[in-house]
Design a protein around this motif. Structure first.
Motif, short mmCIF file in Angstrom:
data_model
loop_
_atom_site.label_atom_id
_atom_site.label_comp_id
_atom_site.label_asym_id
_atom_site.label_seq_id
_atom_site.Cartn_x
_atom_site.Cartn_y
_atom_site.Cartn_z
N SER A 107 10.98 2.04 1.79
CA SER A 107 10.25 0.95 2.15
C SER A 107 9.27 0.67 0.73
O SER A 107 9.47 1.26 -0.46
CB SER A 107 9.06 1.36 3.14
OG SER A 107 8.27 2.55 2.62
N GLY A 108 8.50 -0.50 0.80
CA GLY A 108 7.90 -1.06 -0.34
C GLY A 108 6.91 -0.10 -0.80
O GLY A 108 6.65 0.26 -2.13
N THR A 109 6.06 0.36 -0.02
CA THR A 109 4.90 1.19 -0.13
C THR A 109 5.54 2.41 -0.85
O THR A 109 4.93 2.99 -1.77
CB THR A 109 4.09 1.56 1.04
OG1 THR A 109 2.71 2.00 0.63
CG2 THR A 109 4.77 2.53 2.10
N ASN A 112 6.27 1.99 -4.50
CA ASN A 112 5.45 1.87 -5.27
C ASN A 112 4.46 3.27 -5.53
O ASN A 112 4.06 3.66 -6.51
CB ASN A 112 4.28 0.88 -4.70
CG ASN A 112 4.75 -0.84 -4.96
OD1 ASN A 112 5.66 -0.74 -5.73
ND2 ASN A 112 4.25 -1.47 -3.92
N PHE A 135 -1.24 -7.01 -3.35
CA PHE A 135 -0.97 -6.14 -2.38
C PHE A 135 0.33 -5.16 -2.54
O PHE A 135 1.23 -5.28 -3.07
CB PHE A 135 -0.47 -6.88 -0.96
CG PHE A 135 -0.38 -5.91 0.23
CD1 PHE A 135 -1.57 -5.56 1.05
CD2 PHE A 135 0.94 -5.50 0.70
CE1 PHE A 135 -1.18 -4.74 2.13
CE2 PHE A 135 1.20 -4.69 1.84
CZ PHE A 135 -0.14 -4.24 2.55
N HIS A 136 0.15 -3.70 -2.35
CA HIS A 136 0.88 -2.66 -2.84
C HIS A 136 1.42 -1.76 -1.59
O HIS A 136 2.30 -1.18 -1.79
CB HIS A 136 0.64 -2.03 -4.01
CG HIS A 136 0.42 -3.00 -5.06
ND1 HIS A 136 1.42 -3.77 -5.87
CD2 HIS A 136 -0.72 -3.37 -5.96
CE1 HIS A 136 0.85 -4.48 -6.70
NE2 HIS A 136 -0.61 -4.21 -6.58
N GLY A 137 0.92 -1.96 -0.54
CA GLY A 137 1.40 -1.27 0.63
C GLY A 137 0.21 -0.30 1.20
O GLY A 137 -0.98 -0.66 0.92
N GLU A 187 2.10 -7.60 -8.60
CA GLU A 187 3.08 -8.22 -8.01
C GLU A 187 3.13 -9.47 -8.98
O GLU A 187 2.28 -10.20 -9.45
CB GLU A 187 2.49 -8.85 -6.90
CG GLU A 187 2.36 -7.89 -5.71
CD GLU A 187 1.84 -8.88 -4.38
OE1 GLU A 187 2.54 -9.67 -3.72
OE2 GLU A 187 0.63 -8.85 -4.20
N ASP A 220 5.78 -4.99 -9.29
CA ASP A 220 6.00 -4.71 -7.57
C ASP A 220 6.70 -6.13 -7.28
O ASP A 220 6.35 -6.96 -6.82
CB ASP A 220 4.78 -4.46 -7.09
CG ASP A 220 4.84 -4.35 -5.30
OD1 ASP A 220 6.16 -4.89 -4.79
OD2 ASP A 220 4.04 -4.18 -4.70
N VAL A 222 8.70 -6.30 -4.56
CA VAL A 222 9.00 -5.96 -3.09
C VAL A 222 9.29 -7.38 -2.66
O VAL A 222 10.33 -7.62 -1.62
CB VAL A 222 7.92 -5.30 -2.39
CG1 VAL A 222 7.96 -5.20 -0.90
CG2 VAL A 222 8.10 -3.81 -2.90
N GLN A 223 8.40 -8.32 -2.87
CA GLN A 223 8.67 -9.77 -2.51
C GLN A 223 9.51 -10.49 -3.43
O GLN A 223 10.32 -11.11 -2.93
CB GLN A 223 7.46 -10.45 -2.06
CG GLN A 223 6.51 -9.74 -0.86
CD GLN A 223 5.78 -10.65 -0.05
OE1 GLN A 223 6.24 -11.94 0.01
NE2 GLN A 223 5.05 -10.24 0.92
N LYS A 252 11.94 -4.86 1.20
CA LYS A 252 12.17 -6.02 2.06
C LYS A 252 13.62 -6.65 2.25
O LYS A 252 14.37 -6.20 2.92
CB LYS A 252 11.05 -7.23 1.41
CG LYS A 252 9.71 -6.64 1.59
CD LYS A 252 8.93 -7.89 2.09
CE LYS A 252 7.60 -7.56 2.21
NZ LYS A 252 6.84 -7.46 3.60
C1 LIG Z 1 4.20 -6.95 -2.68
C2 LIG Z 1 4.35 -6.05 -1.68
N1 LIG Z 1 4.47 -4.61 -2.25
C3 LIG Z 1 4.66 -3.56 -1.27
C4 LIG Z 1 4.60 -3.93 0.28
C5 LIG Z 1 4.80 -2.84 1.35
O1 LIG Z 1 5.88 -2.83 1.64
P1 LIG Z 1 6.29 -1.98 3.02
O2 LIG Z 1 5.71 -2.77 3.99
O3 LIG Z 1 7.97 -2.01 3.16
O4 LIG Z 1 5.71 -0.59 3.01
C6 LIG Z 1 4.46 -5.43 0.58
C7 LIG Z 1 4.51 -5.55 2.06
O5 LIG Z 1 4.04 -6.55 2.66
C8 LIG Z 1 4.53 -6.26 -0.45
O6 LIG Z 1 4.46 -7.52 0.18
#
Ligand SMILES: Cc1ncc(COP(=O)(O)O)c(C=O)c1O
Length: 389
Positions: A107-109, A112, A135-137, A187, A220, A222-223, A252
């Motif tokens: 996952s993203g969190t 990170n 936002f990082h999780g 981000e 980050d 993730v997006q 994601k």
């Molecule tokens: C920029 C960013 N980093 C990290 C995350 C966390 O990802 P996850 O929900 O897969 O843990 C998100 C989730 O929306 C995000 O937008």
């Protein structure tokens, strides 16, 4: 098929509340379309939180998953695997040249958390600088790095060692970036924060600062990663002055809906990681790895990056027809449509016209995170609908 009311009542009864849900049950997907339990068809400009990068149920991804499921669903990192080898090779091959190794997680969190851990291991320092609006999780360290609205509060007691700087303001970073700082994480386009992008020189200045002070730079993505901005990654792209960080985190869209996260790192960072420093049971599992490879191949085969760039241009052109729109933020298919007043009524009115969009922490910004296969006629449908709102 069960009726919507029945499905919704069951979910409400047996699950804890998470997000405020839209009043539809998604049962099938194809490309940019979601089909509901009521037999309706929705244009999906949100992609289930930016996950459906290749669109819903891309045939190349579905076929790869079916084939892999018949071979081996899972084995952990205790063994080698051709599916994992293939995914890692493919991911590194499209990454900026200096990012030479991957770590797969779920996952993203988690990506990170591991990125911050690697930065601490590589530098022997503890503090992490992140930015207001980022936002990082939601796991302990990642939520402690999240200076956005109520999120950090939800993670109380927070992990120590987190510092907040102003996004786009290099002086605020410089003031905090002393010899105790292991990493600066951002981000590159703040999505939840309202689709905020900094000037190109900010990214360059961050790179220079990190080089001068021995700090690890983490993007980050993730997006923003996996094609969303019209480049494979924001890292190395013109939008960010071709700056390449030391670590890029992904999740994601990376698995087209199969949960998977990753960290891409330089050889210098990798040299600090020893056996058993990192680990995860599910990370690097075969099904997820087949999803990664097929996702990247589908984006390549269908020339989706080119598509993102041309369809974005069309959207920016046509959106001028909508009187209430004052600005369009972001890049590629991570776009924030800013209205002169609240965005929520537009979100609602579009939903009534069977178009799914997203909101953000900026009440005036509607967020679009559509599949990378969105076409110009879909944009026309969206803009025509907006004009009637
Ligand atoms: C920029 C960013 N980093 C990290 C995350 C966390 O990802 P996850 O929900 O897969 O843990 C998100 C989730 O929306 C995000 O937008």
């Amino acid at each position: 098929m069960r009726q919507f009311e029945d499905i919704a009542a069951s979910e409400e009864q047996f699950q804890l509340t998470t997000y405020k849900k839209m009043p539809i049950a998604a049962e099938r997907g194809e490309g940019v379309w979601i089909y509901t339990s009521d037999g309706d068809k929705y244009l999906d400009l949100y992609g289930g939180h930016a996950v459906a990068g290749t669109g819903h149920c891309h045939p190349h991804v579905v076929n790869a998953l079916r084939a892999q499921a018949g071979e081996l669903l899972f084995y952990s990192n205790l063994v080698y695997s051709s599916a994992r080898a293939h995914a890692a090779e493919k991911l590194v091959s499209i990454a900026p040249e200096s990012l030479t190794k991957t770590f797969f997680c779920n996952s993203g969190t988690e990506a990170n958390e591991n990125a911050m851990r690697m930065a601490r291991m590589a530098t022997g320092r503890e503090q992490i600088i992140t930015f207001s609006g980022g936002f990082h999780g939601r796991t302990a360290d990642a939520i402690s790095a999240t200076f956005l609205g109520k999120y950090r509060e939800l993670g109380k007691p927070n992990v120590p060692g987190h510092l907040e700087a102003e996004f786009g303001d290099i002086e605020s970073v410089r003031a905090r970036a002393d010899e105790t700082v292991a990493a600066i994480m951002l981000e590159p386009i703040q999505s939840m924060g309202g689709v905020r992008m900094a000037k190109a020189e900010f990214y360059r200045d961050l790179r220079t600062l990190c080089d001068e002070r021995g700090i690890v730079l983490i993007y980050d993505e993730v997006q923003t990663g996996v094609g969303r901005t019209g480049d494979w990654f924001f890292a190395g792209s013109d939008a960010g002055d071709r700056v390449v960080p030391d670590v890029v985190t992904l999740a994601k869209a990376l698995g087209s809906g199969v949960p998977v996260g990753a960290c891409l790192v330089t050889s210098a960072i990798a040299s600090h990681i020893k056996e058993n420093d990192l680990g995860t049971t599910f990370g690097g599992g075969m099904l997820a790895m087949a999803a990664v490879t097929a996702t990247l191949e589908a984006i390549e085969n269908d020339r989706m990056l080119e598509n993102v760039n041309s369809v974005e241009a069309h959207l920016r052109q046509r959106i001028r027809e909508v009187e209430q729109v004052v600005a369009v933020h972001g890049r590629g298919f991570l776009l924030g449509i800013e209205f002169s007043d609240k965005a929520q009524p537009f979100h609602q009115a579009l939903l009534e016209q069977k178009i799914i969009t997203g909101t953000s922490s900026n009440s005036k910004v509607l967020r679009l995170l559509p599949p990378l296969c969105l076409q110009k006629d879909h944009v026309d449908q969206f803009v025509d609908a907006l004009c009637t709102c």
